[in-house]
Design an enzyme around this catalytic site. Structure first.
Site, mmCIF file in Angstrom:
data_model
loop_
_atom_site.group_PDB
_atom_site.id
_atom_site.type_symbol
_atom_site.label_atom_id
_atom_site.label_comp_id
_atom_site.label_asym_id
_atom_site.label_seq_id
_atom_site.Cartn_x
_atom_site.Cartn_y
_atom_site.Cartn_z
ATOM 1 N N SER A 152 40.740 29.738 10.487
ATOM 2 C CA SER A 152 39.224 29.501 9.519
ATOM 3 C C SER A 152 39.965 30.424 8.378
ATOM 4 O O SER A 152 41.114 30.893 7.665
ATOM 5 C CB SER A 152 38.244 31.107 9.550
ATOM 6 O OG SER A 152 37.730 31.013 8.923
ATOM 7 N N TYR B 289 34.839 38.756 12.771
ATOM 8 C CA TYR B 289 35.568 37.490 13.152
ATOM 9 C C TYR B 289 37.109 37.767 12.028
ATOM 10 O O TYR B 289 37.935 36.362 12.986
ATOM 11 C CB TYR B 289 34.352 36.636 11.638
ATOM 12 C CG TYR B 289 34.710 35.858 12.111
ATOM 13 C CD1 TYR B 289 34.373 34.164 13.535
ATOM 14 C CD2 TYR B 289 35.387 34.566 10.740
ATOM 15 C CE1 TYR B 289 34.597 33.114 13.019
ATOM 16 C CE2 TYR B 289 35.121 32.799 11.056
ATOM 17 C CZ TYR B 289 34.963 32.635 11.599
ATOM 18 O OH TYR B 289 35.043 31.226 12.053
ATOM 19 N N ILE C 35 31.899 24.780 7.239
ATOM 20 C CA ILE C 35 31.623 23.726 7.850
ATOM 21 C C ILE C 35 29.366 23.628 8.206
ATOM 22 O O ILE C 35 29.550 24.985 8.793
ATOM 23 C CB ILE C 35 31.954 23.386 9.010
ATOM 24 C CG1 ILE C 35 34.369 23.291 8.436
ATOM 25 C CG2 ILE C 35 32.357 22.013 9.698
ATOM 26 C CD1 ILE C 35 34.476 22.768 7.743
ATOM 27 N N SER D 279 39.422 38.655 14.166
ATOM 28 C CA SER D 279 39.742 37.911 14.885
ATOM 29 C C SER D 279 40.479 35.928 14.502
ATOM 30 O O SER D 279 41.311 36.166 15.606
ATOM 31 C CB SER D 279 38.728 37.266 15.738
ATOM 32 O OG SER D 279 37.738 36.319 15.330
ATOM 33 N N LYS D 280 40.462 35.743 13.416
ATOM 34 C CA LYS D 280 41.224 35.122 12.760
ATOM 35 C C LYS D 280 42.135 34.873 13.130
ATOM 36 O O LYS D 280 43.163 34.009 12.483
ATOM 37 C CB LYS D 280 40.128 33.561 12.028
ATOM 38 C CG LYS D 280 38.248 33.463 12.615
ATOM 39 C CD LYS D 280 38.491 32.184 14.164
ATOM 40 C CE LYS D 280 37.543 31.256 13.899
ATOM 41 N NZ LYS D 280 37.579 30.915 15.582
ATOM 42 N N VAL E 97 34.697 32.216 27.863
ATOM 43 C CA VAL E 97 36.492 31.851 27.308
ATOM 44 C C VAL E 97 36.475 33.175 27.987
ATOM 45 O O VAL E 97 37.773 34.414 27.736
ATOM 46 C CB VAL E 97 36.972 31.025 26.462
ATOM 47 C CG1 VAL E 97 36.899 29.517 26.124
ATOM 48 C CG2 VAL E 97 35.768 31.736 25.652
HETATM 49 N N1 LIG Z 1 30.972 26.285 10.817
HETATM 50 C C1 LIG Z 1 32.233 26.773 9.876
HETATM 51 O O1 LIG Z 1 31.819 26.349 9.120
HETATM 52 C C2 LIG Z 1 33.921 27.540 10.930
HETATM 53 C C3 LIG Z 1 34.464 27.363 9.827
HETATM 54 C C4 LIG Z 1 35.867 27.859 10.081
HETATM 55 C C5 LIG Z 1 36.467 28.102 11.267
HETATM 56 N N2 LIG Z 1 35.192 27.026 12.124
HETATM 57 C C6 LIG Z 1 35.183 27.720 13.778
HETATM 58 O O2 LIG Z 1 35.635 26.290 14.952
HETATM 59 C C7 LIG Z 1 35.261 26.908 15.554
HETATM 60 C C8 LIG Z 1 33.758 25.975 16.586
HETATM 61 O O3 LIG Z 1 32.480 26.396 15.449
HETATM 62 P P1 LIG Z 1 31.247 25.609 14.525
HETATM 63 O O4 LIG Z 1 31.361 26.100 14.012
HETATM 64 O O5 LIG Z 1 32.000 24.592 15.401
HETATM 65 O O6 LIG Z 1 30.001 25.982 16.041
HETATM 66 P P2 LIG Z 1 29.685 26.035 17.242
HETATM 67 O O7 LIG Z 1 28.600 27.445 17.658
HETATM 68 O O8 LIG Z 1 28.799 24.439 16.704
HETATM 69 O O9 LIG Z 1 30.007 25.623 18.498
HETATM 70 C C9 LIG Z 1 31.058 27.070 19.094
HETATM 71 C C10 LIG Z 1 30.801 26.211 20.159
HETATM 72 O O10 LIG Z 1 31.584 27.143 21.308
HETATM 73 C C11 LIG Z 1 31.282 27.666 22.653
HETATM 74 N N3 LIG Z 1 31.432 29.176 22.745
HETATM 75 C C12 LIG Z 1 31.322 30.072 22.435
HETATM 76 N N4 LIG Z 1 31.035 30.713 22.485
HETATM 77 C C13 LIG Z 1 31.873 30.737 23.729
HETATM 78 C C14 LIG Z 1 32.492 31.531 25.171
HETATM 79 N N5 LIG Z 1 32.551 32.666 25.181
HETATM 80 N N6 LIG Z 1 33.226 30.285 26.248
HETATM 81 C C15 LIG Z 1 32.729 29.667 26.004
HETATM 82 N N7 LIG Z 1 32.701 28.716 24.898
HETATM 83 C C16 LIG Z 1 32.048 29.289 23.626
HETATM 84 C C17 LIG Z 1 29.951 27.318 21.596
HETATM 85 O O11 LIG Z 1 28.605 27.151 23.299
HETATM 86 C C18 LIG Z 1 29.577 25.945 21.335
HETATM 87 O O12 LIG Z 1 29.301 25.198 22.526
HETATM 88 C C19 LIG Z 1 34.706 28.471 16.339
HETATM 89 O O13 LIG Z 1 36.278 29.186 16.754
HETATM 90 C C20 LIG Z 1 34.729 29.219 14.227
HETATM 91 O O14 LIG Z 1 35.597 30.336 14.355
HETATM 92 C C21 LIG Z 1 33.609 27.666 12.316
#
Ligand SMILES: NC(=O)c1ccc[n+]([C@@H]2O[C@H](COP(=O)([O-])OP(=O)(O)OC[C@H]3O[C@@H](n4cnc5c(N)ncnc54)[C@H](O)[C@@H]3O)[C@@H](O)[C@H]2O)c1
Length: 252
Positions: A142, A155, A188, A158-159, A64
């Protein structure tokens, strides 16, 4: 329940974690799901798993951060299906670095993935939604877009930007029949949070005895998938421009 029968859903960042749970649930509810991700082996494994479970799913590789790849990815979805009903923007990274140590490279990489990627993808997708006068945008923000967490300034910023992008699109594209909303997950359990999950010192504050999360447990990707599908469903047709926290009450 099959709320998404025959709808085309694009899940960007759907190879694993929260995005995977969203894609799986969309597939179960009848959507034709396209998973876009830069982690090709994981993305292909997820699509195989979804197809084996009877869902209609296809992968498209995409980083992306690269606008040409984003445009090609969206064109591929349009070439296949002629439309996109639902966009879930989930791709994200969260490297933990104190502000005093952060490099320009880490700042840029985080903002480019989380915020600029959301801009590029929504810029490529929304003309197709506007042309049909319908579409649902769901952006993964987030709790950090509200609650500044130490060592995550890049982070957090960005969020916060993702949340304001969702709100701006709600205002500008609502008149075109498009809903735009954001989700704010708390802590999560996914690959993203493995480094802190493995840090006993960091995890002390999440000891259930301390009550930081009133529901007393960390979240799962499935805890986020349900609200994400709700925001993309007809049940949420009058919801536009909100941030829905999914955090077990952490910000209550
Ligand atoms: N896990 C948490 O506690 C949490 C909390 C709040 C928000 N989030 C947000 O939720 C979303 C998913 O997080 P997650 O915990 O499932 O993480 P994760 O690492 O399990 O999954 C993230 C996915 O994004 C993909 N990705 C990363 N950079 C990319 C790029 N440049 N191009 C295309 N794909 C790309 C990765 O390959 C991966 O499949 C994120 O935006 C994260 O900031 C997560």
């Amino acid at each position: 329940m099959a709320r998404f029968t025959d709808q085309v859903a694009l899940v960007v960042g759907g190879a694993q974690g929260i995005g995977k749970a969203i894609g799986v649930q969309l597939g179960r509810e009848g959507a034709r799901v396209v998973i876009a991700d830069m982690d090709c082996p994981m993305m292909e494994a997820t699509v195989r798993e979804m197809c084996a479970a009877g869902s209609d799913a296809r992968p498209v590789p995409c980083d992306v951060r690269d606008s040409a790849q984003v445009r090609a990815m969206v064109k591929q979805v349009i070439d296949w299906y002629g439309r996109i009903d639902v966009l879930m923007y989930v791709a994200g990274i969260a490297p933990s670095v104190p502000f005093m140590d952060i490099t320009e490279e880490t700042w840029d990489n985080t903002v480019d993935t989380n915020l600029r990627g959301a801009f590029l993808v929504s810029k490529a997708v929304t003309p197709h939604m506007v042309a049909r006068k319908r579409g649902k945008l769901v952006f993964m923000a987030s709790t950090n877009c509200w609650d500044a967490e130490a060592s995550l300034g890049h982070y957090n910023v960005s969020k916060a930007g993702v949340f304001l992008l969702a709100k701006t699109l709600a205002r500008e594209l609502g008149p075109h029949g498009i809903n735009s909303n954001a989700l704010g997950p708390g802590f999560i359990k996914t690959r993203l949070t493995v480094p802190v999950l493995n840090d006993p010192e960091f995890m002390k504050k999440y000891d259930p005895a301390r009550g930081l999360i009133p529901l007393g447990r960390l979240g799962t990707p499935e805890d986020v998938a349900g609200p994400a599908l709700f925001l993309a469903s007809e049940e949420a047709s009058y919801i536009n421009g909100v941030l829905l926290f999914v955090d077990g009450g952490q910000l209550a």
